[in-house]
Design a protein around this motif. Structure first.
Motif, PDB file in Angstrom:
ATOM      1  N   UNK A  61      -7.677  17.408  -1.004  1.00 38.98           N
ATOM      2  CA  UNK A  61      -8.488  17.358   0.222  1.00 38.98           C
ATOM      3  C   UNK A  61      -8.498  18.725   0.912  1.00 38.98           C
ATOM      4  N   UNK A  96       0.838  -1.216   0.000  1.00 39.93           N
ATOM      5  CA  UNK A  96       0.000   0.000   0.000  1.00 39.93           C
ATOM      6  C   UNK A  96       0.864   1.254   0.000  1.00 39.93           C
ATOM      7  N   UNK A  97       2.183   1.068  -0.261  1.00 37.60           N
ATOM      8  CA  UNK A  97       3.082   2.221  -0.285  1.00 37.60           C
ATOM      9  C   UNK A  97       2.873   2.976  -1.601  1.00 37.60           C
ATOM     10  N   UNK A  98       2.451   4.220  -1.486  1.00 33.84           N
ATOM     11  CA  UNK A  98       2.204   5.036  -2.675  1.00 33.84           C
ATOM     12  C   UNK A  98       3.316   6.069  -2.803  1.00 33.84           C
ATOM     13  N   UNK A 103       0.823  21.698   2.959  1.00 33.92           N
ATOM     14  CA  UNK A 103       1.598  20.507   3.343  1.00 33.92           C
ATOM     15  C   UNK A 103       1.670  19.544   2.160  1.00 33.92           C
ATOM     16  N   UNK A 149       4.175  20.705  -0.238  1.00 30.81           N
ATOM     17  CA  UNK A 149       5.538  20.459   0.270  1.00 30.81           C
ATOM     18  C   UNK A 149       5.923  18.997   0.079  1.00 30.81           C
ATOM     19  N   UNK A 150       4.957  18.090   0.300  1.00 34.47           N
ATOM     20  CA  UNK A 150       5.245  16.656   0.158  1.00 34.47           C
ATOM     21  C   UNK A 150       5.498  16.310  -1.316  1.00 34.47           C
ATOM     22  N   UNK A 196      -3.432  22.250   5.014  1.00 34.08           N
ATOM     23  CA  UNK A 196      -3.330  20.892   4.473  1.00 34.08           C
ATOM     24  C   UNK A 196      -2.846  20.920   3.022  1.00 34.08           C
ATOM     25  N   UNK A 253       5.137   9.598  -2.941  1.00 34.40           N
ATOM     26  CA  UNK A 253       4.820  10.845  -2.226  1.00 34.40           C
ATOM     27  C   UNK A 253       4.035  11.818  -3.097  1.00 34.40           C
ATOM     28  N   UNK A 273       9.841  18.263   0.180  1.00 29.98           N
ATOM     29  CA  UNK A 273      10.363  18.990   1.346  1.00 29.98           C
ATOM     30  C   UNK A 273      10.164  18.119   2.589  1.00 29.98           C
ATOM     31  N   UNK A 310      -3.599  15.180  -0.740  1.00 28.63           N
ATOM     32  CA  UNK A 310      -3.749  16.140   0.360  1.00 28.63           C
ATOM     33  C   UNK A 310      -4.050  17.537  -0.164  1.00 28.63           C
ATOM     34  N   UNK A 363      11.458  15.267   3.141  1.00 28.07           N
ATOM     35  CA  UNK A 363      11.616  13.831   2.892  1.00 28.07           C
ATOM     36  C   UNK A 363      12.903  13.286   3.515  1.00 28.07           C
ATOM     37  N   UNK A 416       0.291  10.824  -2.695  1.00 32.08           N
ATOM     38  CA  UNK A 416      -0.329  11.186  -1.411  1.00 32.08           C
ATOM     39  C   UNK A 416      -0.348  12.711  -1.243  1.00 32.08           C
ATOM     40  N   UNK A 417       0.722  13.372  -1.687  1.00 35.39           N
ATOM     41  CA  UNK A 417       0.777  14.838  -1.596  1.00 35.39           C
ATOM     42  C   UNK A 417      -0.330  15.483  -2.420  1.00 35.39           C
TER      43      UNK A 417
END
Lengths: 503, 163
Positions: B15, B1-3, B50, B53-54, B47, B5, B58, B12, B60, B8-9
């Motif tokens: 979201x 389930x590792x996606x 962030x 940044x992900x 959010x 960055x 930044x 976010x 990491x 996921x960034x």
């Protein structure tokens, strides 16, 4: 003072409290010793049971279970090299090396003895620190409370082992979850999408059970089972502990102090205390080369430290409602539920209840020695229980426990949803503890923020005008900008080196 | 389930933007400068920042890879078989919890709980000789604790408990 103490004694000397405390101690010892089940999970699963207990008995179960679980995490760490709780992970290798050298009794004895000593030091800090801090806290306005809460959230992100940006993102997700429902300044449904079950908001407890327990069962589905414990007979557990206490009294004291300080910091819990203390022990040791080969010195310091942080973690929780760690976050939920709303006035209005909490911590730590020794002796049998029998029962407890919170099935849906969220977050390096702190503290942060804005007529300046508020603001903003500053500094450094070499 | 960055960034960012927009359209409280809209607006913006940044990596460099402690003396646990659908096993616990939500009222607590325990135990590698007695006995024990002692109203359904 004496009358309050007598009242406190009367509060805890009922059969209900005594039985609750004993049962929770045994439960905490068993859960903590099972690899993969943390002290936080033990406490979270206990919450539905506390609904049916008197306020003091409810707090007694939390105090006893959390203290015992943190210690008993050392048992599989020493015997199997698999730490039972993350707080024992720092020195699991060291303890296992001692077992291989035939010193399992000394390693486990040091675990139980120095944990009890650390726990009592933590309670003393709670007794000494909390009342004067409560006096200061009484002069705080919503501006200070807002910055303090923000600082608490930021501390949780600073100590995370993953990227601080991801920890801050986790915290924002938690705050966003806390926005759901009608409990807001306007009293209007917010982010409910017309679902009536969401009007009451997301309760922190099913969310906690989901991210800590269900996510753990989900991970167990994909990871291989740890090897079983080889059977062995133990000699005297406590032999040689007094000698160790005299030999390493300074290490023990330092472990206690570091544990207390880390416990008081909002967001940093027993895990952090153990890691820092173990590292410190090695750094200042006269024989650092012995570390890693089965040397007891680090165990003394880190074992004392993680238990000291448990009690001192209650200081910010009781004073400001800001949890010192995830266990304290659960305890805050129970305190609110039982009418012991955290805040400085708790120390004046409910002084006997406060003393009762202190006494329960002391009793739990004394009880830890005989129960801990018994647990070490039966550990060989408990650790034989395969994961395929423990995890299904935990799943069932998650379902029934979350249903019991509101007697409706929405709690079970919440647990399932947060299990998935917790699993995905953890797998991608987003610390779930930061999200949980966000959920627990969200309402308080918003209330302090909006009330302050209303008082200041929408202006931001008054947030920085009072001296204490200004100091807290500087600390919180510094913590928020720290990862960006370090990132910029690291980016600049290779550039400078490149320019220097090209010259 | 590792996606990655970046994925996921980006999620976010979306979201955060949705949360900020959701806050923006909330009605203000009459006569009050701030209302229920301010907090989601601030959080949503935070959010989204962030998330950005992900995406750009930044922070990491702070991440520590989890250390896997190797077992010795050949005790090493065998690595799990890595089929294409193997990762989906992780979804079994939440799926069983949802099964509980839908089935408990109709089938009753005992039957639903027995199914949940059996399936989880079998999925974790238990032989039927262990999983079956566990599934038969543990629901009664849990019912005794929660239903009888703590008075949680657990549905009787098709199989009421003897107490």
């Amino acid at each position: 003072m004496l009358k309050t103490l007598i009242d406190a004694f009367a509060l805890i000397s009922t059969w209900e409290v005594i039985i609750a405390m004993f049962a929770a101690s045994v439960y905490g010892l068993v859960i903590g010793s099972l690899p993969g089940l943390s002290a936080t999970m033990a406490t979270a699963l206990l919450v539905p049971v506390t609904f049916y207990l008197s306020p003091i008995a409810a707090i007694a179960t939390i105090v006893a279970a959390s203290s015992m679980a943190i210690f008993s995490g050392d048992i599989p760490g020493a015997l199997l090299r698999i730490p039972g709780t993350p707080a024992s992970a720092a020195y699991a290798d060291e303890a296992y090396a001692m077992t291989r050298k035939g010193q399992a009794e000394l390693a486990l004895g040091a675990g139980v003895w120095f944990s009890a000593v650390g726990g009592i030091a933590g309670v003393l800090s709670l007794m000494i620190l909390a009342p004067p801090l409560a006096e200061i806290a009484l002069s705080f306005s919503t501006f200070e409370y807002f910055w303090l809460a923000l600082l608490g959230l930021m501390c949780a992100t600073l100590v995370a082992r993953s990227s601080p940006v991801k920890a801050i993102a986790g915290m924002f997700i938690g705050l966003l979850v806390s926005c759901i429902g009608i409990e807001n300044p306007g009293g209007i449904p917010r982010f409910t999408f017309g679902i009536t079950d969401l009007f009451g908001g997301i309760e922190p407890i099913p969310a906690l059970v989901g991210v800590f327990a269900v996510a753990q069962v989900m991970r167990a589905m994909l990871t291989p089972e740890p090897p079983p414990l080889p059977r062995r007979k133990f000699g005297s557990i406590m032999a040689g502990q007094w000698k160790l206490t005299k030999l390493y009294h300074w290490q023990m004291t330092r472990g206690n102090i570091v544990g207390i300080i880390i416990g008081v910091l909002p967001g940093a819990g027993a895990d952090m205390a153990a890691w820092v203390s173990y590292a410190m022990s090695k750094r200042f040791s006269k024989e650092p080369e012995k570390f890693g080969t089965g040397h007891v010195e680090g165990l003394v310091e880190a074992g004392a430290s993680n238990n000291a942080s448990i009690a001192s973690g209650w200081v910010p929780s009781l004073l400001f409602g800001i949890p010192g760690d995830t266990i304290a976050a659960i305890a805050i939920g129970v305190l609110y539920m039982k009418g012991l709303n955290p805040g400085p006035t708790l120390f004046t209005e409910k002084a006997s209840s406060m003393y009762a909490i202190y006494l329960m911590f002391i009793i739990a730590n004394i009880l830890m020695i005989p129960l801990g020794i018994a647990m070490i002796r039966v550990a060989a049998y408990i650790l034989l229980a395969p994961r395929s029998t423990v995890m299904p029962i935990i799943m069932l407890c998650c379902a029934v426990g979350s249903f019991a919170i509101g007697n409706n099935m929405f709690g079970v849906v919440t647990v399932a949803a947060f299990g998935v969220i917790g699993y995905v977050m953890e797998a991608n390096g987003y610390p779930v503890a930061a999200m949980v702190l966000g959920i627990v503290m969200g309402t308080m942060v918003e209330q302090a923020f909006v009330t302050s804005l209303i008082k200041s007529d929408g202006s931001i300046l008054p947030f920085f005008e009072r001296p204490v508020a200004a100091i807290l603001a500087a600390m919180a903003i510094g913590a928020l900008l720290w990862p960006v500053m370090v990132w910029i500094w690291r980016k600049m450094k290779p550039l400078q080196t490149a320019t220097a070499t090209s010259r | 389930m590792r996606l990655p960055d970046s994925v996921t960034g980006s999620f976010l960012v979306a979201l955060g933007a949705a949360a900020a927009y959701g806050g923006w359209i909330l009605p203000p409280v009459p006569g009050q400068p701030v209302g229920p809209n301010v907090f989601p607006l601030v959080i949503g913006t935070g959010l989204a920042l962030c998330g950005l940044a992900i995406v750009f990596g930044i922070g990491h460099s702070f991440e520590e890879e989890e250390e896997l402690i190797p077992f010795e003396d050949g005790q090493a646990a065998t690595p799990p078989p890595q089929g294409k659908l193997y990762g989906l096993r992780a979804l079994l616990p939440p799926a069983l919890l949802l099964f509980y939500v839908f089935a408990a009222d109709r089938l009753g607590f005992i039957i639903t709980a027995a199914i949940m325990v059996y399936v989880t135990s079998a999925a974790l590698g238990a032989k039927w000789k262990l999983a079956l007695p566990l599934a038969a006995l543990s629901p009664f024990a849990i019912h005794l604790i929660f239903g009888k002692l703590l008075r949680v109203p657990l549905p009787a359904g098709l199989l009421p408990t003897p107490w």
